[in-house]
Design a protein around this motif. Structure first.
Motif, PDB file in Angstrom:
ATOM      1  N   ALA A 404       0.871  -1.191   0.000  1.00  0.00           N
ATOM      2  CA  ALA A 404       0.000   0.000   0.000  1.00  0.00           C
ATOM      3  C   ALA A 404       0.899   1.229   0.000  1.00  0.00           C
ATOM      4  N   PHE A 405       0.536   2.188  -0.835  1.00  0.00           N
ATOM      5  CA  PHE A 405       1.464   3.273  -1.151  1.00  0.00           C
ATOM      6  C   PHE A 405       0.777   4.610  -0.910  1.00  0.00           C
ATOM      7  N   ASN A 406       1.416   5.491  -0.168  1.00  0.00           N
ATOM      8  CA  ASN A 406       0.810   6.798   0.126  1.00  0.00           C
ATOM      9  C   ASN A 406       1.461   7.869  -0.755  1.00  0.00           C
ATOM     10  N   LEU A 407       0.709   8.271  -1.761  1.00  0.00           N
ATOM     11  CA  LEU A 407       1.224   9.196  -2.781  1.00  0.00           C
ATOM     12  C   LEU A 407       1.662  10.533  -2.175  1.00  0.00           C
ATOM     13  N   ASP A 408       0.777  11.106  -1.333  1.00  0.00           N
ATOM     14  CA  ASP A 408       1.076  12.435  -0.779  1.00  0.00           C
ATOM     15  C   ASP A 408       2.305  12.407   0.124  1.00  0.00           C
ATOM     16  N   PHE A 409       2.466  11.295   0.845  1.00  0.00           N
ATOM     17  CA  PHE A 409       3.612  11.143   1.752  1.00  0.00           C
ATOM     18  C   PHE A 409       4.913  11.148   0.957  1.00  0.00           C
ATOM     19  N   ILE A 410       4.951  10.363  -0.150  1.00  0.00           N
ATOM     20  CA  ILE A 410       6.170  10.288  -0.984  1.00  0.00           C
ATOM     21  C   ILE A 410       6.449  11.654  -1.622  1.00  0.00           C
ATOM     22  N   ALA A 411       5.379  12.320  -2.059  1.00  0.00           N
ATOM     23  CA  ALA A 411       5.550  13.653  -2.671  1.00  0.00           C
ATOM     24  C   ALA A 411       6.220  14.602  -1.680  1.00  0.00           C
ATOM     25  N   LYS A 412       5.706  14.581  -0.448  1.00  0.00           N
ATOM     26  CA  LYS A 412       6.236  15.492   0.577  1.00  0.00           C
ATOM     27  C   LYS A 412       7.697  15.165   0.903  1.00  0.00           C
ATOM     28  N   LYS A 413       7.969  13.863   1.094  1.00  0.00           N
ATOM     29  CA  LYS A 413       9.316  13.433   1.488  1.00  0.00           C
ATOM     30  C   LYS A 413      10.356  13.715   0.396  1.00  0.00           C
ATOM     31  N   SER A 414       9.900  13.652  -0.862  1.00  0.00           N
ATOM     32  CA  SER A 414      10.872  13.813  -1.958  1.00  0.00           C
ATOM     33  C   SER A 414      10.883  15.237  -2.515  1.00  0.00           C
ATOM     34  N   HIS A 416       8.519  16.870  -4.061  1.00  0.00           N
ATOM     35  CA  HIS A 416       7.882  16.974  -5.371  1.00  0.00           C
ATOM     36  C   HIS A 416       6.372  17.108  -5.172  1.00  0.00           C
ATOM     37  N   THR A 417       5.668  17.396  -6.253  1.00  0.00           N
ATOM     38  CA  THR A 417       4.200  17.441  -6.147  1.00  0.00           C
ATOM     39  C   THR A 417       3.640  16.038  -6.382  1.00  0.00           C
ATOM     40  N   SER A 418       2.397  15.831  -5.960  1.00  0.00           N
ATOM     41  CA  SER A 418       1.738  14.531  -6.174  1.00  0.00           C
ATOM     42  C   SER A 418       1.662  14.207  -7.662  1.00  0.00           C
ATOM     43  N   ILE A 419       1.460  15.241  -8.475  1.00  0.00           N
ATOM     44  CA  ILE A 419       1.334  15.020  -9.931  1.00  0.00           C
ATOM     45  C   ILE A 419       2.655  14.497 -10.500  1.00  0.00           C
ATOM     46  N   GLU A 420       3.789  15.055 -10.002  1.00  0.00           N
ATOM     47  CA  GLU A 420       5.103  14.586 -10.488  1.00  0.00           C
ATOM     48  C   GLU A 420       5.337  13.125 -10.090  1.00  0.00           C
ATOM     49  N   VAL A 421       4.937  12.785  -8.853  1.00  0.00           N
ATOM     50  CA  VAL A 421       5.110  11.393  -8.402  1.00  0.00           C
ATOM     51  C   VAL A 421       4.250  10.472  -9.272  1.00  0.00           C
ATOM     52  N   GLN A 422       3.023  10.911  -9.539  1.00  0.00           N
ATOM     53  CA  GLN A 422       2.118  10.098 -10.355  1.00  0.00           C
ATOM     54  C   GLN A 422       2.692   9.868 -11.753  1.00  0.00           C
ATOM     55  N   ALA A 423       3.311  10.919 -12.306  1.00  0.00           N
ATOM     56  CA  ALA A 423       3.899  10.816 -13.652  1.00  0.00           C
ATOM     57  C   ALA A 423       5.010   9.768 -13.671  1.00  0.00           C
ATOM     58  N   LEU A 425       5.287   7.190 -11.608  1.00  0.00           N
ATOM     59  CA  LEU A 425       4.650   5.872 -11.460  1.00  0.00           C
ATOM     60  C   LEU A 425       4.093   5.383 -12.804  1.00  0.00           C
ATOM     61  N   GLN A 426       3.459   6.308 -13.515  1.00  0.00           N
ATOM     62  CA  GLN A 426       2.870   5.965 -14.809  1.00  0.00           C
ATOM     63  C   GLN A 426       3.950   5.482 -15.779  1.00  0.00           C
ATOM     64  N   LYS A 427       5.082   6.200 -15.776  1.00  0.00           N
ATOM     65  CA  LYS A 427       6.205   5.866 -16.674  1.00  0.00           C
ATOM     66  C   LYS A 427       6.765   4.479 -16.322  1.00  0.00           C
ATOM     67  N   LEU A 428       6.941   4.224 -15.017  1.00  0.00           N
ATOM     68  CA  LEU A 428       7.490   2.936 -14.569  1.00  0.00           C
ATOM     69  C   LEU A 428       6.542   1.796 -14.931  1.00  0.00           C
ATOM     70  N   LYS A 429       5.235   2.104 -14.869  1.00  0.00           N
ATOM     71  CA  LYS A 429       4.239   1.076 -15.190  1.00  0.00           C
ATOM     72  C   LYS A 429       4.312   0.726 -16.688  1.00  0.00           C
ATOM     73  N   GLU A 430       4.416   1.790 -17.505  1.00  0.00           N
ATOM     74  CA  GLU A 430       4.474   1.565 -18.958  1.00  0.00           C
ATOM     75  C   GLU A 430       5.717   0.768 -19.355  1.00  0.00           C
ATOM     76  N   LYS A 431       6.801   0.955 -18.608  1.00  0.00           N
ATOM     77  CA  LYS A 431       8.050   0.241 -18.918  1.00  0.00           C
ATOM     78  C   LYS A 431       8.098  -1.141 -18.246  1.00  0.00           C
ATOM     79  N   ASN A 432       6.965  -1.544 -17.618  1.00  0.00           N
ATOM     80  CA  ASN A 432       6.889  -2.840 -16.911  1.00  0.00           C
ATOM     81  C   ASN A 432       7.915  -2.986 -15.793  1.00  0.00           C
TER      82      ASN A 432
END
Length: 578
Positions: A404-414, A416-423, A425-432
């Motif tokens: 289970a992954f907390n998007l806002d937590f990772i955004a804050k810790k790194s 970055h914004t939540s949208i950047e983290v989501q982007a 994740l999306q890229k990593l998913k597309e690359k399998n």
């Protein structure tokens, strides 16, 4: 001001979180032990309380039922125990929770610590219960009058409620709240108001925190005049200059009505609490209300299906937490939504489950490639480095299993914004590189007890019958409030809360009606009859022709109907009786 910790017992997770956030923003150390926190985390939080100079510890009453938590609390330097929403201790209160009955046991362990019980709406019977059930000895009672002298309580009969709302909002262009029954009406009415030229937004429990904050800010900053809301809207609302609070359906009880209408006029200026009713409302409310009260058989069926839905075996399930979508559950088992929701609310108040209606996006994530490969990817993609390293540090088990992954937590810790983290994740998913699932749900559900089917339900069934009886009585009080035409509305409300007054308020719908000069109804009746000679009209068209107020028109139409001088047709138009 004093040394030590204030222990606050509160039933609402959202309220606790809100208060802790407000205290922390003022640099006051506060902590809340809400449902869904694992035991090991709880131990850490209680250690912090003991050694970290905290001032406030918030707890749900259910938490006090764990012996080990009670043992830990006994050793804390507690200087005050505050019981919020204290009406929950009373079986005559509108939100009774059996767990509140255990609070009095704290008295044994904290004999020298003062207890403070707080509620905004207690009838005399509830007040006596609070004192008895929390074992307060010779308490001081601080009670403000229920009278709000600047609020005009208006009950207005209106066949066309939207037209009436339009008139009210034009006359009072200041901030307004309109309360409706369900989420659907929220959006529909907000859209209708925007379509006829008012600026409106809406608020209900199913919106995401972002949408709630955005819509609330629009209204708080007066970029819109109206917020259309369900009763989920209210917590922490403190806008002083609300001019009108309008209810377009009957509230369930006077307690809720008093609290919701009391959000008007906090600046001391004259304000209006308007309840719009049409002749069919009472019948509709009674039918809808009674058909949505769960009985014991229904409760049993819901509980067993819920356990099956989450594949919980008999004798298991305690402390298990799940994402939950009420509509999906009701569709699957063909349950009526509102009745099911009421059943869940009851199970929640009994402490069998905890249902938190916080909208969340649940993300589950797992790396599909070995750690060596991940590090190689990071070195080739330095832009993603900060986000990915933060993920790996925060979730070391993310290689072995879905986490289970907390998007806002990772955004804050790194940083970055939540949208950047989501982007990323999306890229990593597309690359399998990762497997990544996101699903929306509008609640989370925690099982507080093991599954015992009928035994679980039998234990609480006696409370269910009493609560259902109380709810019927409360609805009757609301119906009495709207139908009683010979008493000042303010006096009716004060009387309900056990406060007697001999003077009328002078500003409610009854007082204004009484003070209006008795119009020459005969001449108005004659005018209406002559208008109807030539064409059929509905009540609003009649009102526009003869230029008088709605109440008077409706009154005269009723008289003419009784005298059989006119009839009303299926299309709601009046015509001369031939």
């Amino acid at each position: 001001m004093k040394d030590g910790i204030c222990l606050v017992i509160s039933p609402l997770v959202a309220l606790m979180k809100d208060q802790v956030a407000n205290l922390q923003a003022r640099n006051i150390k506060a902590i809340a032990l809400t449902g869904g926190i694992r035991s090991e985390e709880m131990i850490d939080l209680l250690d912090n309380c003991q050694f970290g100079n905290y001032k406030f510890l918030y707890l749900s009453p259910e938490r006090l039922q764990s012996d080990w938590i009670l043992d830990r609390i006994k050793n804390l330097p507690i200087n005050l125990i505050a019981i919020d929403e204290a009406h929950c201790v009373s079986q005559w209160g509108h939100d009774f929770r059996p767990a509140y009955l255990k609070i009095s046991e704290l008295k044994k362990h904290f004999q020298k610590v003062p207890f403070l019980a707080l509620t905004a709406t207690a009838t005399p019977r509830v007040k006596e219960d609070i004192i008895a059930e929390t074992a307060l000895q010779n308490p001081q009672i601080f009670q403000k009058s229920f009278a709000r002298n600047n609020i005009a309580y208006m009950v207005i009969e209106a066949e066309d409620k939207l037209y009436k709302i339009e008139q009210v909002l034009k006359k009072n262009p200041q901030p307004s709240i309109i309360y409706v029954r369900n989420r659907r009406s929220c959006m529909d009415l907000s859209n209708q108001l925007n379509a006829i030229g008012f600026k409106a937004t809406y608020y209900h429990g199913g919106l995401s925190p972002k949408e709630k904050d955005k819509n609330m800010a629009l209204w708080m900053q007066e970029e819109v005049q109206v917020i259309v809301a369900t009763n989920a809207f209210g917590m922490g609302i403190d806008k002083a200059n609300v001019k009108t609070v309008i209810h377009i359906q009957l509230p369930d009880n006077i307690e809720n009505y008093y609290q919701e209408s009391g959000r008007a006029g906090r600046d001391g200026e004259k304000a209006f609490a308007i309840l719009l009713t049409s002749p069919s409302d009472t019948l509709q409310a009674e039918n809808q209300f009674l058909s949505n009260l769960p009985d014991k058989a229904f409760l049993n069926s819901i509980y067993i299906k819920l356990c099956n839905y989450f594949q919980i075996a008999y004798g298991e399930g305690i402390n298990e937490q799940f994402a939950f979508n009420l509509n999906h559950f009701c569709l699957k088992y063909n349950f009526p939504t509102l009745k099911t929701y009421n059943a869940f609310q009851f199970l929640d108040r009994q402490g069998i489950i905890s249902l938190s209606q916080e909208f969340s996006e649940k993300i589950k994530l797992q790396f599909l490639i070995p750690s060596k490969e991940v590090l190689r990817y990071i070195s080739l993609n330095p832009n993603d480095e900060e986000i990915m390293l933060t993920m790996l540090r925060a979730y070391p088990g993310i290689y072995e299993m879905q986490t289970a992954f907390n998007l806002d937590f990772i955004a804050k810790k790194s940083n970055h914004t939540s949208i950047e983290v989501q982007a990323v994740l999306q890229k990593l998913k597309e690359k399998n590189i990762i497997e990544y699932q996101a699903k929306n749900n509008d609640a989370s559900l925690l099982f507080n007890e093991i599954r015992e089917d009928e035994r679980t339900i039998n234990r609480v069934a006696k409370y269910l019958e009493r609560q259902n009886q109380l709810k019927k009585e409360q609805l009757q009080s609301v119906i009495h409030y709207i139908n009683e035409k010979q008493i000042c509305k303010n006096r009716l409300i004060l009387d309900y809360f056990g406060e007697k007054t001999a003077t009328d308020c002078g500003i409610c719908s009854y007082c204004i009606g009484k003070n209006k000069k008795v119009k020459n109804t005969n001449s108005l009746a004659a005018t209406i009859l002559s208008v109807l000679q030539t064409e059929e009209l509905n009540s609003r068209e009649i009102q526009e022709r003869i230029q008088t107020d709605t109440e008077t028109v409706i009154e005269i139409l009723q008289q003419l109907l009784e005298q059989e001088q006119i009839v009303i047709k299926a299309n709601n138009k009046y015509t001369i009786h031939h």
